[in-house]
Design a protein around this motif. Structure first.
Motif, PDB file in Angstrom:
ATOM      1  N   PHE A  10     -47.284  -0.256  35.158  1.00  0.00           N
ATOM      2  CA  PHE A  10     -48.314  -0.628  36.116  1.00  0.00           C
ATOM      3  C   PHE A  10     -47.719  -1.441  37.253  1.00  0.00           C
ATOM      4  O   PHE A  10     -46.730  -2.145  37.082  1.00  0.00           O
ATOM      5  CB  PHE A  10     -49.420  -1.436  35.424  1.00  0.00           C
ATOM      6  CG  PHE A  10     -50.104  -0.651  34.346  1.00  0.00           C
ATOM      7  CD1 PHE A  10     -51.126   0.221  34.656  1.00  0.00           C
ATOM      8  CD2 PHE A  10     -49.701  -0.765  33.026  1.00  0.00           C
ATOM      9  CE1 PHE A  10     -51.746   0.960  33.655  1.00  0.00           C
ATOM     10  CE2 PHE A  10     -50.312  -0.029  32.023  1.00  0.00           C
ATOM     11  CZ  PHE A  10     -51.339   0.834  32.350  1.00  0.00           C
ATOM     12  N   ALA A  11     -48.331  -1.336  38.428  1.00  0.00           N
ATOM     13  CA  ALA A  11     -47.892  -2.064  39.607  1.00  0.00           C
ATOM     14  C   ALA A  11     -49.120  -2.665  40.295  1.00  0.00           C
ATOM     15  O   ALA A  11     -50.254  -2.484  39.834  1.00  0.00           O
ATOM     16  CB  ALA A  11     -47.146  -1.128  40.554  1.00  0.00           C
ATOM     17  N   TYR A  12     -48.909  -3.347  41.423  1.00  0.00           N
ATOM     18  CA  TYR A  12     -50.000  -3.900  42.211  1.00  0.00           C
ATOM     19  C   TYR A  12     -51.020  -2.801  42.511  1.00  0.00           C
ATOM     20  O   TYR A  12     -50.662  -1.635  42.646  1.00  0.00           O
ATOM     21  CB  TYR A  12     -49.485  -4.443  43.545  1.00  0.00           C
ATOM     22  CG  TYR A  12     -48.556  -5.620  43.427  1.00  0.00           C
ATOM     23  CD1 TYR A  12     -49.042  -6.895  43.180  1.00  0.00           C
ATOM     24  CD2 TYR A  12     -47.192  -5.453  43.581  1.00  0.00           C
ATOM     25  CE1 TYR A  12     -48.188  -7.986  43.085  1.00  0.00           C
ATOM     26  CE2 TYR A  12     -46.327  -6.525  43.489  1.00  0.00           C
ATOM     27  CZ  TYR A  12     -46.834  -7.788  43.242  1.00  0.00           C
ATOM     28  OH  TYR A  12     -45.978  -8.846  43.147  1.00  0.00           O
ATOM     29  N   GLN A  13     -52.270  -3.159  42.632  1.00  0.00           N
ATOM     30  CA  GLN A  13     -53.370  -2.287  43.041  1.00  0.00           C
ATOM     31  C   GLN A  13     -53.749  -1.231  42.006  1.00  0.00           C
ATOM     32  O   GLN A  13     -54.702  -0.504  42.205  1.00  0.00           O
ATOM     33  CB  GLN A  13     -53.042  -1.557  44.349  1.00  0.00           C
ATOM     34  CG  GLN A  13     -52.664  -2.449  45.477  1.00  0.00           C
ATOM     35  CD  GLN A  13     -52.113  -1.649  46.639  1.00  0.00           C
ATOM     36  OE1 GLN A  13     -52.144  -0.431  46.646  1.00  0.00           O
ATOM     37  NE2 GLN A  13     -51.580  -2.350  47.621  1.00  0.00           N
ATOM     38  N   TYR A  14     -53.020  -1.116  40.915  1.00  0.00           N
ATOM     39  CA  TYR A  14     -53.297  -0.062  39.946  1.00  0.00           C
ATOM     40  C   TYR A  14     -54.001  -0.576  38.690  1.00  0.00           C
ATOM     41  O   TYR A  14     -54.341   0.201  37.825  1.00  0.00           O
ATOM     42  CB  TYR A  14     -51.994   0.641  39.535  1.00  0.00           C
ATOM     43  CG  TYR A  14     -51.399   1.476  40.637  1.00  0.00           C
ATOM     44  CD1 TYR A  14     -51.790   2.795  40.802  1.00  0.00           C
ATOM     45  CD2 TYR A  14     -50.472   0.936  41.509  1.00  0.00           C
ATOM     46  CE1 TYR A  14     -51.255   3.565  41.806  1.00  0.00           C
ATOM     47  CE2 TYR A  14     -49.931   1.700  42.520  1.00  0.00           C
ATOM     48  CZ  TYR A  14     -50.324   3.013  42.672  1.00  0.00           C
ATOM     49  OH  TYR A  14     -49.798   3.784  43.680  1.00  0.00           O
ATOM     50  N   PHE A  15     -54.189  -1.882  38.611  1.00  0.00           N
ATOM     51  CA  PHE A  15     -54.755  -2.462  37.402  1.00  0.00           C
ATOM     52  C   PHE A  15     -55.544  -3.704  37.823  1.00  0.00           C
ATOM     53  O   PHE A  15     -54.999  -4.612  38.449  1.00  0.00           O
ATOM     54  CB  PHE A  15     -53.611  -2.834  36.461  1.00  0.00           C
ATOM     55  CG  PHE A  15     -53.992  -3.152  35.033  1.00  0.00           C
ATOM     56  CD1 PHE A  15     -55.303  -3.124  34.584  1.00  0.00           C
ATOM     57  CD2 PHE A  15     -53.003  -3.485  34.124  1.00  0.00           C
ATOM     58  CE1 PHE A  15     -55.617  -3.418  33.268  1.00  0.00           C
ATOM     59  CE2 PHE A  15     -53.299  -3.782  32.805  1.00  0.00           C
ATOM     60  CZ  PHE A  15     -54.610  -3.742  32.369  1.00  0.00           C
ATOM     61  N   SER A  16     -56.828  -3.740  37.497  1.00  0.00           N
ATOM     62  CA  SER A  16     -57.628  -4.921  37.809  1.00  0.00           C
ATOM     63  C   SER A  16     -58.675  -5.117  36.720  1.00  0.00           C
ATOM     64  O   SER A  16     -59.099  -4.170  36.055  1.00  0.00           O
ATOM     65  CB  SER A  16     -58.303  -4.793  39.180  1.00  0.00           C
ATOM     66  OG  SER A  16     -59.134  -3.659  39.219  1.00  0.00           O
ATOM     67  N   ILE A  17     -59.046  -6.379  36.532  1.00  0.00           N
ATOM     68  CA  ILE A  17     -60.056  -6.721  35.532  1.00  0.00           C
ATOM     69  C   ILE A  17     -61.178  -7.498  36.211  1.00  0.00           C
ATOM     70  O   ILE A  17     -60.993  -8.069  37.290  1.00  0.00           O
ATOM     71  CB  ILE A  17     -59.465  -7.555  34.374  1.00  0.00           C
ATOM     72  CG1 ILE A  17     -58.860  -8.860  34.882  1.00  0.00           C
ATOM     73  CG2 ILE A  17     -58.462  -6.743  33.582  1.00  0.00           C
ATOM     74  CD1 ILE A  17     -58.418  -9.813  33.783  1.00  0.00           C
ATOM     75  N   LYS A  18     -62.312  -7.506  35.533  1.00  0.00           N
ATOM     76  CA  LYS A  18     -63.466  -8.230  36.062  1.00  0.00           C
ATOM     77  C   LYS A  18     -63.902  -9.245  35.018  1.00  0.00           C
ATOM     78  O   LYS A  18     -64.111  -8.903  33.858  1.00  0.00           O
ATOM     79  CB  LYS A  18     -64.590  -7.238  36.336  1.00  0.00           C
ATOM     80  CG  LYS A  18     -65.724  -7.787  37.118  1.00  0.00           C
ATOM     81  CD  LYS A  18     -66.686  -6.654  37.475  1.00  0.00           C
ATOM     82  CE  LYS A  18     -67.779  -7.155  38.366  1.00  0.00           C
ATOM     83  NZ  LYS A  18     -68.717  -6.076  38.711  1.00  0.00           N
ATOM     84  N   ARG A  19     -64.010 -10.507  35.447  1.00  0.00           N
ATOM     85  CA  ARG A  19     -64.476 -11.581  34.569  1.00  0.00           C
ATOM     86  C   ARG A  19     -65.512 -12.388  35.328  1.00  0.00           C
ATOM     87  O   ARG A  19     -65.237 -12.901  36.417  1.00  0.00           O
ATOM     88  CB  ARG A  19     -63.319 -12.485  34.147  1.00  0.00           C
ATOM     89  CG  ARG A  19     -63.778 -13.554  33.156  1.00  0.00           C
ATOM     90  CD  ARG A  19     -62.666 -14.451  32.737  1.00  0.00           C
ATOM     91  NE  ARG A  19     -62.500 -15.467  33.791  1.00  0.00           N
ATOM     92  CZ  ARG A  19     -61.676 -16.485  33.704  1.00  0.00           C
ATOM     93  NH1 ARG A  19     -60.893 -16.617  32.661  1.00  0.00           N
ATOM     94  NH2 ARG A  19     -61.590 -17.351  34.680  1.00  0.00           N
ATOM     95  N   ASN A  20     -66.698 -12.498  34.758  1.00  0.00           N
ATOM     96  CA  ASN A  20     -67.794 -13.242  35.397  1.00  0.00           C
ATOM     97  C   ASN A  20     -68.025 -12.787  36.845  1.00  0.00           C
ATOM     98  O   ASN A  20     -68.111 -13.598  37.766  1.00  0.00           O
ATOM     99  CB  ASN A  20     -67.520 -14.745  35.362  1.00  0.00           C
ATOM    100  CG  ASN A  20     -67.391 -15.268  33.961  1.00  0.00           C
ATOM    101  OD1 ASN A  20     -67.970 -14.736  33.030  1.00  0.00           O
ATOM    102  ND2 ASN A  20     -66.596 -16.317  33.796  1.00  0.00           N
ATOM    103  N   ASP A  21     -68.083 -11.489  37.051  1.00  0.00           N
ATOM    104  CA  ASP A  21     -68.317 -10.878  38.364  1.00  0.00           C
ATOM    105  C   ASP A  21     -67.218 -11.170  39.385  1.00  0.00           C
ATOM    106  O   ASP A  21     -67.430 -11.019  40.584  1.00  0.00           O
ATOM    107  CB  ASP A  21     -69.682 -11.294  38.932  1.00  0.00           C
ATOM    108  CG  ASP A  21     -70.833 -10.754  38.099  1.00  0.00           C
ATOM    109  OD1 ASP A  21     -70.684  -9.641  37.536  1.00  0.00           O
ATOM    110  OD2 ASP A  21     -71.872 -11.440  37.998  1.00  0.00           O
TER     111      ASP A  21
END
Length: 149
Positions: free
Chosen positions: A23-34
């Motif tokens: 994985f690299a930048y921009q390819y993986f993101s998470i959401k916590r408390n909106d």
């Protein structure tokens, strides 16, 4: 609970029994408390999946996510526990390896073989029952069914 907002491997590499998802930048993101945190390849940047057992090999890998000046450092095993990562990984594996079709086909063949064996065993028991009870009509029906098959 964390929710995987986006996950797409930068590249995948198949090895003998492992599949590496990098994985690299921009390819993986998470959401916590909106709030959305973006993956940064600070420490860990790959997930290694054993293609034989479908187990993750590097559970201790630490992934880092950033939003502004705040960071979340989370080991892979914990990310699997507190998010829906396993669902996303199964989708990625299906695409990367054509895994679902292969496994489904294998399971279907195995199930068909088991059903045929059970049917044969049941037929033999019914023949034995017809002979034991001297039920000529049942015996005749079973033998005629054998010719059709």
């Amino acid at each position: 609970m964390l929710v995987i907002q986006r996950i797409k491997p930068f590249f995948t590499r198949k090895e003998e029994f492992n599949l590496r998802l990098v994985f690299a930048y921009q390819y993986f993101s998470i959401k916590r408390n909106d709030e959305v945190f973006q993956f940064i390849p600070e420490e860990g940047k790959e997930i290694v999946v054993n293609t034989k057992s479908l187990q993750i090999e590097n559970l201790g890998e630490v992934f880092v996510f950033q939003r502004g000046n705040r960071f979340i450092r989370i080991p892979l095993y914990q990310l699997l526990l507190v998010s829906d990562l396993h669902l996303h990984l199964s989708t990625i594996l299906e695409g990367a390896m054509g895994l679902e079709g292969h496994l489904q086909e294998e399971y279907m063949r195995e199930a068909d073989g088991l059903v045929e064996k059970l049917e044969q065993d049941n037929w033999e028991r019914m023949v034995d029952y017809a002979l034991e009870t001297k039920n000529q009509l049942l015996f005749k029906e079973l033998m005629e069914g054998l010719r059709v098959i």
